[in-house]
Design a protein around this motif. Structure first.
Motif, PDB file in Angstrom:
ATOM      1  N   MET A  46      17.854  -2.859  16.232  1.00  0.00           N
ATOM      2  CA  MET A  46      16.416  -3.138  16.398  1.00  0.00           C
ATOM      3  C   MET A  46      15.754  -3.223  15.028  1.00  0.00           C
ATOM      4  SD  MET A  46      13.433  -0.786  18.140  1.00  0.00           S
ATOM      5  CE  MET A  46      14.299  -0.637  19.693  1.00  0.00           C
ATOM      6  N   GLN A  47      14.866  -4.192  14.862  1.00  0.00           N
ATOM      7  CA  GLN A  47      14.114  -4.300  13.624  1.00  0.00           C
ATOM      8  C   GLN A  47      13.068  -3.192  13.550  1.00  0.00           C
ATOM      9  OE1 GLN A  47      13.086  -8.370  12.228  1.00  0.00           O
ATOM     10  NE2 GLN A  47      13.309  -8.849  14.391  1.00  0.00           N
ATOM     11  N   VAL A  48      12.690  -2.847  12.348  1.00  0.00           N
ATOM     12  CA  VAL A  48      11.595  -1.892  12.140  1.00  0.00           C
ATOM     13  C   VAL A  48      10.587  -2.545  11.216  1.00  0.00           C
ATOM     14  CG1 VAL A  48      13.039   0.136  12.478  1.00  0.00           C
ATOM     15  CG2 VAL A  48      12.795  -0.802  10.185  1.00  0.00           C
ATOM     16  N   PHE A  49       9.336  -2.054  11.247  1.00  0.00           N
ATOM     17  CA  PHE A  49       8.317  -2.581  10.339  1.00  0.00           C
ATOM     18  C   PHE A  49       8.734  -2.279   8.908  1.00  0.00           C
ATOM     19  CE2 PHE A  49       5.772  -1.738  14.232  1.00  0.00           C
ATOM     20  CZ  PHE A  49       5.377  -3.044  14.470  1.00  0.00           C
ATOM     21  N   GLU A  50       8.652  -3.308   8.052  1.00  0.00           N
ATOM     22  CA  GLU A  50       9.073  -3.124   6.673  1.00  0.00           C
ATOM     23  C   GLU A  50       8.135  -2.183   5.922  1.00  0.00           C
ATOM     24  OE1 GLU A  50       8.649  -7.184   6.095  1.00  0.00           O
ATOM     25  OE2 GLU A  50      10.558  -7.711   6.974  1.00  0.00           O
ATOM     26  N   ARG A  51       6.826  -2.383   6.110  1.00  0.00           N
ATOM     27  CA  ARG A  51       5.830  -1.531   5.458  1.00  0.00           C
ATOM     28  C   ARG A  51       4.507  -1.694   6.178  1.00  0.00           C
ATOM     29  NH1 ARG A  51       1.851  -1.487   1.267  1.00  0.00           N
ATOM     30  NH2 ARG A  51       1.944  -3.757   1.035  1.00  0.00           N
ATOM     31  N   LEU A  52       3.978  -0.611   6.706  1.00  0.00           N
ATOM     32  CA  LEU A  52       2.661  -0.651   7.329  1.00  0.00           C
ATOM     33  C   LEU A  52       1.598  -0.583   6.243  1.00  0.00           C
ATOM     34  CD1 LEU A  52       3.129   1.780  10.360  1.00  0.00           C
ATOM     35  CD2 LEU A  52       3.122  -0.708  10.393  1.00  0.00           C
ATOM     36  N   ILE A  53       0.610  -1.473   6.324  1.00  0.00           N
ATOM     37  CA  ILE A  53      -0.468  -1.451   5.337  1.00  0.00           C
ATOM     38  C   ILE A  53      -1.756  -0.989   6.004  1.00  0.00           C
ATOM     39  CG2 ILE A  53       0.606  -3.284   3.989  1.00  0.00           C
ATOM     40  CD1 ILE A  53      -1.408  -5.241   5.162  1.00  0.00           C
ATOM     41  N   ASP A  54      -2.705  -0.538   5.178  1.00  0.00           N
ATOM     42  CA  ASP A  54      -3.978  -0.064   5.706  1.00  0.00           C
ATOM     43  C   ASP A  54      -4.833  -1.227   6.197  1.00  0.00           C
ATOM     44  OD1 ASP A  54      -3.355   2.567   5.143  1.00  0.00           O
ATOM     45  OD2 ASP A  54      -4.246   2.501   3.132  1.00  0.00           O
ATOM     46  N   TYR A  55      -5.769  -0.905   7.059  1.00  0.00           N
ATOM     47  CA  TYR A  55      -6.690  -1.912   7.606  1.00  0.00           C
ATOM     48  C   TYR A  55      -7.405  -2.677   6.498  1.00  0.00           C
ATOM     49  CZ  TYR A  55     -11.246  -3.525   9.305  1.00  0.00           C
ATOM     50  OH  TYR A  55     -12.371  -4.260   9.540  1.00  0.00           O
ATOM     51  N   ALA A  56      -7.934  -1.960   5.496  1.00  0.00           N
ATOM     52  CA  ALA A  56      -8.699  -2.614   4.429  1.00  0.00           C
ATOM     53  C   ALA A  56      -7.829  -3.597   3.649  1.00  0.00           C
ATOM     54  CB  ALA A  56      -9.303  -1.577   3.490  1.00  0.00           C
ATOM     55  N   GLU A  57      -6.570  -3.216   3.404  1.00  0.00           N
ATOM     56  CA  GLU A  57      -5.672  -4.116   2.672  1.00  0.00           C
ATOM     57  C   GLU A  57      -5.340  -5.342   3.520  1.00  0.00           C
ATOM     58  OE1 GLU A  57      -1.315  -4.182   0.383  1.00  0.00           O
ATOM     59  OE2 GLU A  57      -1.981  -2.365   1.423  1.00  0.00           O
ATOM     60  N   ALA A  58      -5.133  -5.147   4.805  1.00  0.00           N
ATOM     61  CA  ALA A  58      -4.846  -6.275   5.687  1.00  0.00           C
ATOM     62  C   ALA A  58      -6.021  -7.242   5.723  1.00  0.00           C
ATOM     63  CB  ALA A  58      -4.531  -5.770   7.095  1.00  0.00           C
ATOM     64  N   GLU A  59      -7.241  -6.714   5.834  1.00  0.00           N
ATOM     65  CA  GLU A  59      -8.433  -7.562   5.844  1.00  0.00           C
ATOM     66  C   GLU A  59      -8.537  -8.346   4.544  1.00  0.00           C
ATOM     67  OE1 GLU A  59     -13.043  -6.826   7.065  1.00  0.00           O
ATOM     68  OE2 GLU A  59     -12.268  -5.586   5.436  1.00  0.00           O
ATOM     69  N   ARG A  60      -8.268  -7.677   3.415  1.00  0.00           N
ATOM     70  CA  ARG A  60      -8.335  -8.347   2.111  1.00  0.00           C
ATOM     71  C   ARG A  60      -7.299  -9.461   2.014  1.00  0.00           C
ATOM     72  NH1 ARG A  60      -5.297  -8.013  -2.250  1.00  0.00           N
ATOM     73  NH2 ARG A  60      -4.186  -6.160  -1.505  1.00  0.00           N
ATOM     74  N   LEU A  61      -6.085  -9.196   2.442  1.00  0.00           N
ATOM     75  CA  LEU A  61      -5.026 -10.198   2.347  1.00  0.00           C
ATOM     76  C   LEU A  61      -5.317 -11.410   3.231  1.00  0.00           C
ATOM     77  CD1 LEU A  61      -1.877  -7.881   2.306  1.00  0.00           C
ATOM     78  CD2 LEU A  61      -2.692  -9.344   0.437  1.00  0.00           C
ATOM     79  N   VAL A  62      -5.894 -11.174   4.400  1.00  0.00           N
ATOM     80  CA  VAL A  62      -6.252 -12.286   5.275  1.00  0.00           C
ATOM     81  C   VAL A  62      -7.274 -13.191   4.597  1.00  0.00           C
ATOM     82  CG1 VAL A  62      -7.489 -12.888   7.385  1.00  0.00           C
ATOM     83  CG2 VAL A  62      -5.658 -11.185   7.458  1.00  0.00           C
ATOM     84  N   LEU A  63      -8.317 -12.597   4.024  1.00  0.00           N
ATOM     85  CA  LEU A  63      -9.363 -13.398   3.395  1.00  0.00           C
ATOM     86  C   LEU A  63      -8.849 -14.101   2.139  1.00  0.00           C
ATOM     87  CD1 LEU A  63     -12.442 -11.030   3.798  1.00  0.00           C
ATOM     88  CD2 LEU A  63     -11.921 -13.097   5.096  1.00  0.00           C
ATOM     89  N   GLU A  64      -8.047 -13.421   1.344  1.00  0.00           N
ATOM     90  CA  GLU A  64      -7.519 -14.023   0.120  1.00  0.00           C
ATOM     91  C   GLU A  64      -6.603 -15.202   0.425  1.00  0.00           C
ATOM     92  OE1 GLU A  64      -5.577 -11.036  -2.173  1.00  0.00           O
ATOM     93  OE2 GLU A  64      -7.447 -10.131  -2.901  1.00  0.00           O
ATOM     94  N   ASN A  65      -5.944 -15.171   1.557  1.00  0.00           N
ATOM     95  CA  ASN A  65      -4.987 -16.212   1.905  1.00  0.00           C
ATOM     96  C   ASN A  65      -5.514 -17.209   2.939  1.00  0.00           C
ATOM     97  OD1 ASN A  65      -2.154 -15.555   0.597  1.00  0.00           O
ATOM     98  ND2 ASN A  65      -3.077 -13.589   1.171  1.00  0.00           N
ATOM     99  N   SER A  66      -6.835 -17.255   3.095  1.00  0.00           N
ATOM    100  CA  SER A  66      -7.452 -18.207   4.022  1.00  0.00           C
ATOM    101  C   SER A  66      -8.505 -19.023   3.274  1.00  0.00           C
ATOM    102  CB  SER A  66      -8.083 -17.459   5.207  1.00  0.00           C
ATOM    103  OG  SER A  66      -7.128 -16.701   5.900  1.00  0.00           O
ATOM    104  N   PRO A  67      -8.082 -19.962   2.434  1.00  0.00           N
ATOM    105  CA  PRO A  67      -9.037 -20.722   1.621  1.00  0.00           C
ATOM    106  C   PRO A  67      -9.891 -21.655   2.470  1.00  0.00           C
ATOM    107  CG  PRO A  67      -6.839 -21.666   1.418  1.00  0.00           C
ATOM    108  CD  PRO A  67      -6.687 -20.396   2.194  1.00  0.00           C
ATOM    109  N   PRO A  68     -11.062 -22.039   1.949  1.00  0.00           N
ATOM    110  CA  PRO A  68     -11.940 -22.957   2.693  1.00  0.00           C
ATOM    111  C   PRO A  68     -11.262 -24.291   2.982  1.00  0.00           C
ATOM    112  CG  PRO A  68     -13.135 -21.911   0.884  1.00  0.00           C
ATOM    113  CD  PRO A  68     -11.681 -21.570   0.690  1.00  0.00           C
TER     114      PRO A  68
END
Length: 409
Positions: free
Chosen positions: A1-23
């Motif tokens: 069974m696979q396992v999560f490689e690394r759980l990140i915090d909510y704030a970091e996930a939100e930041r990564l989504v915005l940084e990687n979603s250009p206009p």
């Protein structure tokens, strides 16, 4: 069974989504087609507006120095909207003028027809006038070169009116994001088709996610739910990637044997940005990118999928579509009782709000299970409780508004 490689915090996930979603790229759209879209750049006034001094009323243009009640004036010309008077006014003279008409030379006031003896070749003034009375001055609305609409502004009726008044036939905007939603699972049945067999459920997720995407201003459509078969899932994801700016799936991203969506995305060249967030509900959230497409693998539980959309997908869509208001409004709320987060991750608690003398009071809408869809119909907001936090009654926490509170503002 696979396992999560690394759980990140909510704030970091939100930041990564915005940084990687250009206009999205800017494009020119005719005025009425631009409605509901966000401006891609500032819009400036082409000329002073109004472009000339003009009358705010129907009446007579004259010299205020002559405007003594009881005096008789001779009418020397008229100035309807669109046709300036050929003559100016001198002492004791007036020009019959209509709303929007150009103020004639020599005149510095307009008296309303109601304050005279009426229309005619001459009239008696019934009320004195002051300089500038009933005159709309050149440039009193906007000045040439002035920014009249800021980038990121959503184009609505009032913005269209201002742009049209400046002669713009089209506006530079960000187009609506194209979203494709896919639900997975052999247990899913199309609503309205037939009664359920044992072990089956109706596909609510794809309908909910399409509705959420459209509510955010995107163009969204569904793909038929794929079976829990690697080939079928891969084909469905591949089709979505060909036409979408954002692909949203629900189910198939956790660590179970039948969770196949993330694997299909990786096989199709989707580069993983993160997989797994210290967040409840929504731990198995997946986010990745392939060229210009962004991919969100949401959990399969209905509430988890919808909450993750609100907190991660919606902000990405706002950014891609150039909206200044990328997030739902956030407010400080107080719980009326002690609340403890017994989980080692951020907990998004569905709450109803009530306005009190001390601000917003929040109360849980009941069971916070990830399958309790009805809880979201009762919720006004999502209160964010930190990992392991113990919030005392009256202590403030941040909440994200989902709608206008039922009790009003």
């Amino acid at each position: 069974m696979q396992v999560f490689e690394r759980l990140i915090d909510y704030a970091e996930a939100e930041r990564l989504v915005l940084e990687n979603s250009p206009p999205l790229p800017a494009e020119e759209r005719p005025l009425l087609e631009a409605q509901g879209l966000a401006l891609a750049e500032d819009v400036r006034a082409v000329f002073d507006s109004p472009p000339f001094d003009n009358s705010a009323v129907d009446g007579y243009a004259l010299r205020s120095a002559d405007a003594v009640p009881g005096r008789t004036f001779r009418v020397v010309d008229e100035a309807p909207a669109g046709r300036p008077a050929r003559r100016g006014v001198g002492e004791g003279e007036a020009v019959k003028i209509f709303t929007g008409g150009v103020i004639p030379e020599g005149a510095d006031a307009v008296v309303m027809m109601e304050n005279t003896s009426g229309w005619g070749e001459e009239f008696e003034l019934g009320k004195e006038a002051s300089p500038g009375q009933n005159i709309r001055r050149r440039g009193e609305d906007v000045r040439e070169g002035e920014v009249i609409l800021r980038a990121g502004t959503e184009v609505g009726p009032y913005e269209i009116a201002l742009a049209a008044a400046q002669g713009y036939g089209a506006l530079p905007v960000r187009r609506r994001a194209r979203v494709v939603v896919l639900s997975t699972g052999t247990e899913l049945v199309e609503p309205g088709r037939r009664a359920l067999s044992p072990g089956e459920i109706y596909d609510s997720n794809s309908y909910a996610l399409v509705a959420q995407a459209r509510e955010a201003g995107a163009e969204a459509r569904r793909l038929y739910a794929a079976a829990d078969d690697p080939g079928a899932i891969r084909e469905a994801v591949a089709g979505a990637l060909e036409s979408a700016d954002v692909v949203v799936t629900s189910g198939g991203v956790s660590v179970g044997e039948k969770d196949l969506v993330r694997s299909a995305m990786r096989e199709l060249g989707v580069e993983q940005v993160f997989w797994g967030v210290r967040f409840k509900p929504g731990k198995p959230l997946f986010f990745g990118a392939r060229r210009d497409a962004r991919c969100f693998g949401l959990p399969g539980n209905p509430v988890s999928a919808m909450v993750c959309f609100e907190l991660f997908v919606r902000p990405a869509l706002m950014r891609m579509m150039g909206r200044v208001d990328r997030r739902r409004p956030r407010v400080r709320v107080r719980f009326g009782e002690d609340v403890k987060n017994r989980f080692g991750r951020m907990h998004a608690v569905r709450v109803a709000l009530e306005r009190t003398g001390e601000g917003w009071t929040a109360r849980s809408v009941g069971s916070q299970g990830s399958g309790i869809i009805s809880s979201l119909t009762r919720a006004d907001a999502i209160a964010l409780i930190g990992p392991g936090a113990e919030v005392k009654a009256g202590e403030e926490v941040e909440a994200i508004l989902l709608r206008e509170p039922r009790g009003g503002w």
